[in-house]
Enzyme design. Structure first.
Site, PDB file in Angstrom:
ATOM      1  N   HIS A 490       0.815  -1.218   0.000  1.00 36.41           N
ATOM      2  CA  HIS A 490       0.000   0.000   0.000  1.00 36.41           C
ATOM      3  C   HIS A 490       0.846   1.264   0.000  1.00 36.41           C
ATOM      4  O   HIS A 490       0.566   2.204   0.757  1.00 36.41           O
ATOM      5  CB  HIS A 490      -0.917   0.020   1.235  1.00 36.41           C
ATOM      6  CG  HIS A 490      -1.819  -1.153   1.364  1.00 36.41           C
ATOM      7  ND1 HIS A 490      -2.442  -1.487   2.564  1.00 36.41           N
ATOM      8  CD2 HIS A 490      -2.236  -2.059   0.466  1.00 36.41           C
ATOM      9  CE1 HIS A 490      -3.182  -2.563   2.384  1.00 36.41           C
ATOM     10  NE2 HIS A 490      -3.070  -2.944   1.113  1.00 36.41           N
ATOM     11  N   ALA A 524      -2.130   6.433  -6.405  1.00 38.01           N
ATOM     12  CA  ALA A 524      -1.998   6.513  -4.948  1.00 38.01           C
ATOM     13  C   ALA A 524      -0.877   7.439  -4.516  1.00 38.01           C
ATOM     14  O   ALA A 524      -0.842   7.865  -3.353  1.00 38.01           O
ATOM     15  CB  ALA A 524      -1.776   5.118  -4.371  1.00 38.01           C
ATOM     16  N   THR A 535      -5.536   0.299  -0.213  1.00 36.82           N
ATOM     17  CA  THR A 535      -5.545   1.505  -1.036  1.00 36.82           C
ATOM     18  C   THR A 535      -6.183   1.349  -2.411  1.00 36.82           C
ATOM     19  O   THR A 535      -6.295   2.326  -3.144  1.00 36.82           O
ATOM     20  CB  THR A 535      -4.109   2.022  -1.211  1.00 36.82           C
ATOM     21  OG1 THR A 535      -3.248   0.938  -1.612  1.00 36.82           O
ATOM     22  CG2 THR A 535      -3.592   2.583   0.108  1.00 36.82           C
TER      23      THR A 535
END
Length: 570
Positions: A490, A524, A535
C-alpha cells in the site's frame, strides 16, 4: 501520431482514466502499460480466481524491486504489480474506503475537493456493492461472505469482539466506525474484480479513439522547455517516442516518482549528482512515502468448522479499533481474518489473523539509484521512524492476542503461531511438483495428532513462535511483535497533492504537476496522507475524481479547462 491524452500505467488508476477520458469519443487516448494486457475475454485464470492466486505469479511483478522496511535493515524483495489492472489484479481484494478523518486530513494538507462528503459520491460511482439494500450503480463488483459460510473461528471472533465493545457493523464503508464487520471484497459471484475487467470492457476497447499499448515501458518524459509533449519508451526492445498534448502519469507510488525524477522533476541537488538535467526543482517528488505495517498469527483449525473446501475465498472479516492515544486518529488499528491460505486442499486447514497499524505517521522516500531506467529505484519505507507508531503496532497485535485468548475463540482452533516477518500467503504455496509434494505433506501434518502437528509446524515455520495452545497464552515480547512486522502493498504519498508553497507537494488540486505544463499525476502517489484502508478502492475513487477534474466537469478549475475539444486545445 499525437494523442490528446497519454496515460502512463494501466493499473488501478490508469484503467479508470482510459475509460473515462475516452468514453465521449471526443478525445484520442493512448494507454501504455509496462506489463501484459488482460482483455476481458482472455484474462488469465489466476487473476480471475477469487482466492488471490495471482499474487504468486512472478510474471505479474516488477523484477528485482527491493525495499528497506526499517532503518538499518537490509533491503528485501518488495512486490509491485506490472500487469494490466495493476494492484487490483494481484491484491488480496480488501475493498475499504477508509474513514472520514482520512480525507479531512487530505483537505488540511491542501487537497481541496477531497473531503469525506465530496469523495463519497465518487466511491459510490465506483462501487457495485451487491450487499446494499439500495441499488448500487457503480461498475466495480463488491461482495461480502455470508455468515453461514464463515469458518467457526470467525464467528467466535465476532462474539469475542462484541464482548469487548466492538459491535457488528453491516456496511463498514457506508458506516465507518470501530467494530466487527464482514470484509467487502472486490469480486463478482466467482470472478475477481479488477480495474481492467470493470473499466476496460469490450465496449470501451472497441472505441476507435482508445489505443492500448501493453508491454511498453516508459523511461522518461519528453519536454519542450517546461512543457511536456510526450514520453520516451521501450517497446519490443526498441526505443520509441510517444507524443501527446497531455500526459498523465499513473504508474503507482513507486514508479510515478521514479519517472518524474528521471525526467528532471525533483530535488535539484540529487538530480544533478546523478547527471540528470533539472527541469523543475520540486523537493517533494519521492518524499512522503507511507505504507501500512502488519503482523500475522497462523491458526490450526479442527476438521469441523473450517471454510468449505469448494469456496475459493480469502479474507472473511475485520475489526476496526482505535488506539485512543493523544494526537492519533480514530480507527487507526485493524484486525483481519483469512479463511484459507492456499488454493490447494490444505489451504482451509489453516486460518490467519492479521493485525495492522492503519494510520501510521512514519514517512520514507523513493529515490533513484541511477539515471539508468533499467535500474530499479531505491525504496526506503522507514517504518516505525515516528515514535508514535511502534506502540500502536504492538497495541494492534496485543488486541489480536487478547481475542485469540478469549475462551470462545480459543475453543475454535488448535494452536496459534506468531509468524516471522514477511511470511504470508506466498510461503504456503509453491508451484509444480515441489508444490504438490509440499501440499500433500502439509495436509498430512496439519491433520496429525497435536504433538506431531506442532513438531511439523515448528520445523516448517522456522522463526515462528507458538503463541497460544489450548487457550493458554505463551510469552511473546514487544520486540518480537515488532520484529514480525512486514510492509503491505500500500505505498502512497510520493507525489503528494498540496499547496504550491508546500515543498512536500508535487501536484495541485487539479492533479497538475507544479512547475510544468500538460503533466498530471493520478494514482496513490498523490495521497497526502495514507488512508485507513487498503488503497485499491481509494485509488479508483481518486481516478474517477481526477477524470472529472481533468475534463473540467467539476471543481474550481472547470471554467479554465472545460470539456470540449476546443477548450482542451486538442
Amino acid at each position: 501520431m499525437e494523442f490528446d491524452f497519454l496515460i502512463i500505467g494501466g493499473g488501478s488508476a490508469g484503467a479508470v482514466l482510459a475509460a473515462r477520458l475516452s468514453e465521449s469519443g471526443e478525445h484520442s487516448v493512448l494507454l501504455v502499460e509496462a506489463g501484459e494486457d488482460t482483455p476481458p475475454e482472455d484474462t488469465p485464470a489466476d487473476i480471475d480466481d477469487t482466492f488471490p492466486r495471482s499474487t504468486l505469479n512472478p510474471d505479474y511483478f516488477w523484477p528485482g524491486l527491493q525495499a528497506t522496511v526499517v532503518a538499518g535493515q537490509a533491503p528485501r524483495p518488495y512486490p509491485q504489480a506490472r500487469i494490466m489492472g495493476g494492484g487490483s489484479s494481484i491484491m488480496g481484494m480488501f475493498t475499504l474506503r477508509g474513514v472520514p478523518s482520512d480525507y479531512e486530513r487530505w483537505v488540511a494538507a491542501g487537497a481541496t475537493g477531497l473531503s469525506w462528503s465530496e469523495v463519497v459520491p465518487y466511491f459510490r460511482k465506483v462501487e457495485n456493492d451487491h450487499d446494499r439494500n439500495e441499488a448500487s450503480k457503480g461498475v466495480y463488483p463488491i461482495r461480502r461472505m455470508p455468515e453461514k459460510e464463515w469458518p467457526a473461528f470467525v464467528g467466535a471472533m465476532q462474539q469475542a469482539a462484541a464482548s469487548r465493545g466492538y459491535p457488528s457493523v453491516a456496511d463498514i464503508n457506508e458506516t465507518p466506525r470501530d467494530g466487527f464487520f464482514a470484509m467487502p471484497v472486490s469480486r463478482d459471484a466467482e470472478v475477481r474484480s479488477t480495474s481492467a475487467r470493470s473499466y476496460l470492457t469490450a465496449q470501451v476497447r472497441s472505441g476507435k479513439n482508445l489505443t492500448i499499448m501493453a508491454a511498453t515501458t516508459v523511461t522518461r518524459l519528453q519536454f519542450e522547455g517546461t512543457k511536456v509533449v510526450g514520453a520516451q519508451a521501450i517497446r519490443q526492445d526498441q526505443a520509441t517516442t510517444l507524443r501527446a498534448r497531455r500526459v498523465i502519469v499513473s504508474a503507482g507510488a513507486i514508479h510515478s516518482p521514479a519517472i518524474l525524477l528521471r525526467s528532471g522533476i525533483g530535488d535539484a541537488d540529487e538530480l544533478t549528482r546523478l547527471g540528470i538535467p533539472v527541469v523543475v526543482d520540486r523537493q517533494g517528488v519521492g518524499r512522503n512515502l507511507q505504507n501500512h505495517g502488519y503482523q500475522f498469527y497462523a491458526l490450526t483449525l479442527p476438521r469441523v468448522g473450517r471454510l468449505a473446501q469448494h469456496l475459493r475465498r480469502f479474507v472473511v472479516a475485520g475489526v476496526r479499533a482505535s488506539s485512543g492515544l493523544p494526537g492519533c486518529p480514530e480507527s487507526d488499528l485493524l484486525l483481519f481474518m483469512l479463511g484459507r491460505v492456499s488454493g490447494r486442499s490444505f489451504g482451509t486447514d489453516i486460518a490467519m489473523l492479521g493485525s495492522a497499524l492503519y494510520s501510521p505517521f512514519s514517512q520514507g522516500a523513493v529515490t533513484l539509484a541511477s539515471a539508468d531506467p533499467e535500474v530499479n529505484p531505491r525504496v526506503d519505507f522507514r517504518m516505525l521512524s515516528d515514535p508514535r507508531d511502534a506502540g500502536r503496532m504492538v497495541m494492534a497485535a496485543r488486541l489480536a492476542q487478547s481475542l485469540l485468548g478469549d475462551p470462545v475463540v480459543a475453543s475454535s482452533y488448535g494452536e496459534a503461531y506468531l509468524l516471522p516477518s514477511g511470511m504470508a500467503v506466498n510461503q504456503f504455496n509453491k508451484s509444480g511438483l515441489q508444490g504438490a509434494l509440499l501440499a500433500a505433506s502439509a495436509k498430512i501434518a496439519l491433520n496429525a495428532p497435536g504433538p506431531v502437528r506442532r513438531f511439523a509446524i515448528s520445523r516448517a515455520m522456522a522463526g515462528g513462535k507458538l503463541l497460544v495452545k489450548g487457550g493458554e497464552e505463551g510469552a511473546v515480547s514487544d520486540a518480537e511483535l515488532l520484529a514480525s512486522m512486514a510492509p503491505m502493498g500500500h505505498p502512497v504519498g510520493t507525489c503528494a497533492m498540496g499547496r504550491a508553497d508546500d515543498p512536500r507537494a508535487v501536484v495541485d488540486p487539479a492533479y497538475r504537476v507544479y512547475g510544468v505544463e500538460n503533466l498530471f499525476v493520478v494514482d496513490a502517489s498523490i495521497m497526502p496522507v495514507i488512508p485507513s484502508a487498503n488503497t485499491n478502492l481509494p485509488t479508483l475513487m481518486v481516478a474517477e475524481h481526477a477524470a472529472d477534474r481533468i475534463l473540467g466537469k467539476v471543481g474550481p478549475f472547470a471554467s479554465k479547462q472545460g470539456n470540449t475539444r476546443r477548450e482542451l486545445n486538442v
